[in-house]
Scaffold this active site. Sequence first.
Site, PDB file in Angstrom:
ATOM      1  N   ASP A 136     155.044  89.430 134.357  1.00  0.00           N
ATOM      2  CA  ASP A 136     155.267  89.783 135.763  1.00  0.00           C
ATOM      3  C   ASP A 136     154.486  91.030 136.152  1.00  0.00           C
ATOM      4  O   ASP A 136     153.994  91.143 137.276  1.00  0.00           O
ATOM      5  CB  ASP A 136     156.761  90.010 136.012  1.00  0.00           C
ATOM      6  CG  ASP A 136     157.581  88.764 135.731  1.00  0.00           C
ATOM      7  OD1 ASP A 136     157.234  87.702 136.257  1.00  0.00           O
ATOM      8  OD2 ASP A 136     158.557  88.846 134.959  1.00  0.00           O
TER       9      ASP A 136
ATOM     10  N   HIS B  12     161.416  91.953 128.279  1.00  0.00           N
ATOM     11  CA  HIS B  12     161.767  90.610 128.745  1.00  0.00           C
ATOM     12  C   HIS B  12     163.106  90.206 128.145  1.00  0.00           C
ATOM     13  O   HIS B  12     163.404  90.527 126.990  1.00  0.00           O
ATOM     14  CB  HIS B  12     160.685  89.603 128.342  1.00  0.00           C
ATOM     15  CG  HIS B  12     160.773  88.286 129.049  1.00  0.00           C
ATOM     16  ND1 HIS B  12     161.621  87.287 128.635  1.00  0.00           N
ATOM     17  CD2 HIS B  12     160.134  87.823 130.146  1.00  0.00           C
ATOM     18  CE1 HIS B  12     161.485  86.247 129.450  1.00  0.00           C
ATOM     19  NE2 HIS B  12     160.598  86.542 130.373  1.00  0.00           N
TER      20      HIS B  12
END
Length: 430
Positions: free
Chosen positions: A364, A306
Site C-alpha cells: 500500500d 501487514h
Amino acid sequence: MSAMTGHIVVDNHKVDVTVKNGTIGPSVIDIAKLYGQTGMFTYDPGFTSTASCESKITFIDGDEGVLLYRGYPIEQLAEHGDFLETCYLLLYGELPTAAQKADFDYRVTRHTMVHEQMARFYQGFRRDAHPMAVMVAAVGAMSAFYHDSTDISDPTQRMIASMRMIAKMPTLAAMAYKYSVGQPFVYPLNSLDYSSNFLRMCYAVPAEEYKVNPVMARALDRIFILHADHEQNASTSTVRLAGSSGANPFACIAAGIACLWGPAHGGANEAALKMLQEIGHVDNIPRYIAKAKDKNDPFRLMGFGHRVYKNYDPRAKIMQKTCHEVLTELGIKDDPLLDVALELERIALSDSYFIEKKLYPNIDFYSGITLKAMGFPTSMFTVLFALARTVGWIAQWKEMIEDPSQKIGRPRQLYTGAVQRDYAPIGKRR
C-alpha cells in the site's frame, strides 16, 4: 487432501473430530458436527482462526512472506507474465498455452464496451460523488443490463458473466474517473492491451491523440497482478457469502466492492498517502518517527507492516521496483510528498526499530506513491484495487458455486442481550 480422526474434550464429553490436511499450510479441525454433539458453537471474532471454505486458488504464508497463485510465486508472475495471463490462471487453474492466451485476450478485448445506456446511468450521480460509490452502483446495475448471464446454475452463463466483468470493469472505472473530472467518456480501443487501454480511457481527450507510455502501462499491469487475489480476505469472504445465497454474480461483485471500500481494507494505500501529506516535508520526518515509536501517541505510520505478512510483503518487493521505475521515467522533481516517501523508505529499511518490529514498507505504501505519480487522484486508488481484485473475486465465487459441499453462509453468535420478557403497554413502562 488427507484427513485423520481425533477428538476434543468439552465438559468432560469426548467429541470426535476430523483433522484435515491441505497440500501446504496449517491443518484444520473439522467442527461441522460440534453443535449437534455438544449444543455449543465456537467463538472466533473476525474468523481469524476459522477456515470458511476449501480452496485451490491462493496460498499465503505470512511468516515466510510467500504468496502463490495456483502454486506460482507472485514474483514470477509479476516479472514474466501479464495481467490477463494471471486472470486465466486464477480462473482455470493453469497457465495458458499460446493459443489459449490469444483466445482469452481476444474474448476479453471484445467484451470491453458497456451498454450505451450505462452512460446515462452515470449522469444520475452528483459530479462530486466518490468513484467507489459510483462503482458499487454501476457494477450492481450490470445485472439489469445483462439478463442473459445471471443464471448461476448454467456454466455457460457463469463463464459469460465472468468474462464480462473482467472486460468491463476497466471501462466502468474509467467512466467513473472521467465523470468525476467533468470530461467526456472515452471508448475502449481493441488494438491496445488491457492496461494500456485503461490508461487511454482515463487520460485521453478528444482534442488530441493520446500515446500510451509503455513504462506506465507495464507498472499498472504489475499493480493489477499483485492485487488480483489474496485468499479469504474481507471482500472475498463477502463475495462468497453473498454468492452462497444464490445471488447473481454482478450483485456479488458489487458487494465485494462495497466491502473493499472500507479504509481498513482497500483504502490503505489512500491512508498511506494522506499520512505523507500530514508529514508534509522531509524536515518533519524525525518528529513523526518519534511519534510512531511513542506507545502513548495515537499517530501510526500507515503503509508499514501487514496483518498477514509478519515478514516482508512479497508484493512490496515488486512494487518497490515498479515505483522507482515510474518515478525515474517521469523524472518527477520537487515533489515534497515523494521526497517524504523516499526518506521514510530509507529509514524503515535501516532503522533498528523498524527492522526489529518488521515494520517494512508494504504494497500500500508503494502503490499509493506510484499511482499518485501516474496522475490518479487518491479517490481512484480503491477503484483500481477493485478493478484488479475482480478476477480473484470471480475465481473464488466460481469455485464456491461449483463446490458440491457449498451451503448458504450462516455464522453463529454468542448472545449476551436480554432474556425473554413480556411486552408492557406504553402507559405502564418506566
